[in-house]
Scaffold this active site. Structure first.
Site, mmCIF file in Angstrom:
data_model
loop_
_atom_site.group_PDB
_atom_site.id
_atom_site.type_symbol
_atom_site.label_atom_id
_atom_site.label_comp_id
_atom_site.label_asym_id
_atom_site.label_seq_id
_atom_site.Cartn_x
_atom_site.Cartn_y
_atom_site.Cartn_z
ATOM 1 N N GLU A 267 0.834 -1.205 0.000
ATOM 2 C CA GLU A 267 0.000 0.000 0.000
ATOM 3 C C GLU A 267 0.869 1.256 0.000
ATOM 4 O O GLU A 267 1.808 1.366 0.770
ATOM 5 C CB GLU A 267 -0.910 0.015 1.232
ATOM 6 C CG GLU A 267 -1.913 -1.129 1.268
ATOM 7 C CD GLU A 267 -2.983 -1.020 0.175
ATOM 8 O OE1 GLU A 267 -3.111 0.058 -0.425
ATOM 9 O OE2 GLU A 267 -3.670 -2.033 -0.059
ATOM 10 N N CYS B 276 -7.392 -2.200 8.122
ATOM 11 C CA CYS B 276 -6.039 -2.227 7.561
ATOM 12 C C CYS B 276 -5.517 -0.811 7.386
ATOM 13 O O CYS B 276 -4.387 -0.492 7.772
ATOM 14 C CB CYS B 276 -6.028 -2.991 6.242
ATOM 15 S SG CYS B 276 -6.333 -4.750 6.498
ATOM 16 N N HIS C 22 -1.236 -5.645 1.555
ATOM 17 C CA HIS C 22 -2.455 -6.451 1.437
ATOM 18 C C HIS C 22 -2.160 -7.703 0.612
ATOM 19 O O HIS C 22 -1.432 -7.630 -0.390
ATOM 20 C CB HIS C 22 -3.556 -5.655 0.729
ATOM 21 C CG HIS C 22 -4.541 -5.017 1.665
ATOM 22 N ND1 HIS C 22 -4.816 -3.673 1.655
ATOM 23 C CD2 HIS C 22 -5.341 -5.560 2.648
ATOM 24 C CE1 HIS C 22 -5.740 -3.408 2.577
ATOM 25 N NE2 HIS C 22 -6.067 -4.527 3.194
#
Ligand code: PCA
Length: 203
Positions: free
Chosen positions: A80, A142, A166
């Site tokens: 991310e 998250c 992820h």
């Protein structure tokens, strides 16, 4: 010796297993270069996840914090790029259900990952594993944990690198869930190792 704090998440919503839990647990105590992996599992709970992460950071004193989360429905491993100051989404495991709320009213709107996201993606593809940089970690737990780790690093621990990866569902979850793309546990484990090796290689 240096330390990487590696976190996974417990199961949540309609995912009866969370592959990040098994990956984190299997890597616990192993060495990647000069870095020892110390793994912990975080609750899917808006009131507890961030506090638990801070507590573990204080306990473990890591040089790097890498958090893992399941992105059910994604086909690739996706480091991310950014975490945003928003919490929103389905009720968590304790029934908390924030809608359009800031995570922290005193914090910036967003933080960029301080992990080498592009190098991790390149290394994953080089290793034969599908990967791409993701530009949204969502607004659920998250994103919350990624934002919390980066805010803590920015305000309390400037030397600590921090970020989030992820991963897709495992086959175990794919079988039990029924409608999501899935990877073998071995490939998920290998993919996370490749990311960690990239981080410790200093890229
Ligand atoms: N994935 C969720 C929360 C826990 C997990 O593994 C998310 O993407 O926010």
């Amino acid at each position: 010796m240096k330390t990487i704090l590696l976190t996974g998440f417990e199961p949540f919503l309609d995912y009866p297993v969370n592959p990040t839990m098994r990956v984190a647990e299997e890597l616990d105590g192993t060495m990647i270069g000069d870095y020892k992996i110390c793994s912990r599992i975080l609750p899917v709970d808006f009131n507890r996840a961030e506090a638990r992460l801070m507590g573990v950071i204080r306990e473990v004193n890591p040089d790097v914090t890498v958090s893992l989360g399941l992105a059910g429905g994604r086909y690739k491993i996706t480091p991310e790029r950014v975490a945003i100051n928003v919490k929103d989404g389905a009720p968590d495991n304790d029934g908390n259900h924030p809608i359009d709320e800031p995570i922290n009213e005193d914090a910036p709107d967003a933080y960029f990952s301080t992990l080498p996201v592009r190098d991790m993606v390149n290394a994953l593809i080089e290793a034969g594993l599908p990967a791409e940089v993701s530009n949204t970690a969502g607004t659920y737990l998250c994103n919350n944990v990624m934002f919390g780790g980066l805010h803590y690093a920015a305000t309390e621990r400037p030397g600590m690198r921090s970020g989030f990866i992820h991963v897709p569902a495992s086959h175990e979850l794919g079988i039990r869930h029924g409608r999501i793309p899935s990877w073998s546990h071995e490939d998920l484990l290998r993919g996370v190792r490749v990311c960690l090796e990239t981080i410790v290689s200093g890229k």
